[in-house]
Design a protein around this motif. Structure first.
Motif: not given
Length: 164
Positions: A109-116
């Motif tokens: 699962f990938y969340d692009p908005d969590d962390g740099e």
């Protein structure tokens, strides 16, 4: 001392025989007949678009909720997504990870908005089933979970375009 030893042995024996075998509880997945949906990193997610890259041995599949994506255009998916690689055939693949042998089948699962750099959450529970492969598309179903707090879990059907 003998009484303590016997009591300890009896407790260990009860615990050993009282624990069920996980394999007898049935499969680690339960596919729902719906569009793939669930949550990624605690955020609601529903499959809209995807793509498959195909080689002689493997299928690499990306599933996204981005309705503006052009499936075969590189880097066109924005937002939350799921990606995984399975054998290039009609098959059921149960997820697992064996740290001792550095082996496994997982989904990410990938969340692009969590962390740099975004957040990758590895799913090690559930299964992915490829139902059909044609010259143009792959149909399948997915039931995957992160296995920890299950803030990431997706279940349902998908159809993706094969990109060359």
């Amino acid at each position: 001392m003998k009484l303590t030893s016997k009591a300890l042995f009896l407790c260990i024996a009860i615990l050993s025989f009282g624990c069920g075998d996980d394999d007898t509880d049935g499969p680690s997945y339960d596919f729902k007949d719906q569009v793939a949906q669930g949550s990624i990193n605690g955020q609601s997610w529903t499959f809209v678009s995807g793509r498959a890259s195909i080689s002689e041995e493997q299928l690499s599949i990306d599933l996204a909720a981005d309705s503006d994506a052009v499936p075969c255009e590189a880097f066109s998916f924005a937002g939350l997504k799921i990606f995984f690689t399975v054998d290039n055939k009609v098959v059921l693949t149960e997820l697992f990870f064996d740290l001792e042998n550095f082996d496994g089948k997982t989904a990410t699962f990938y969340d692009p908005d969590d962390g740099e750099f975004g957040l990758n959450i590895i799913a090690v529970e559930g299964a992915i089933e490829i139902l059909s492969i044609t010259d143009n598309e792959v149909k399948g179903r997915i039931d995957v979970r992160d296995g920890h707090d299950n803030t990431s879990s997706v279940n349902g059907n998908f159809t993706v375009e094969i990109c060359q």
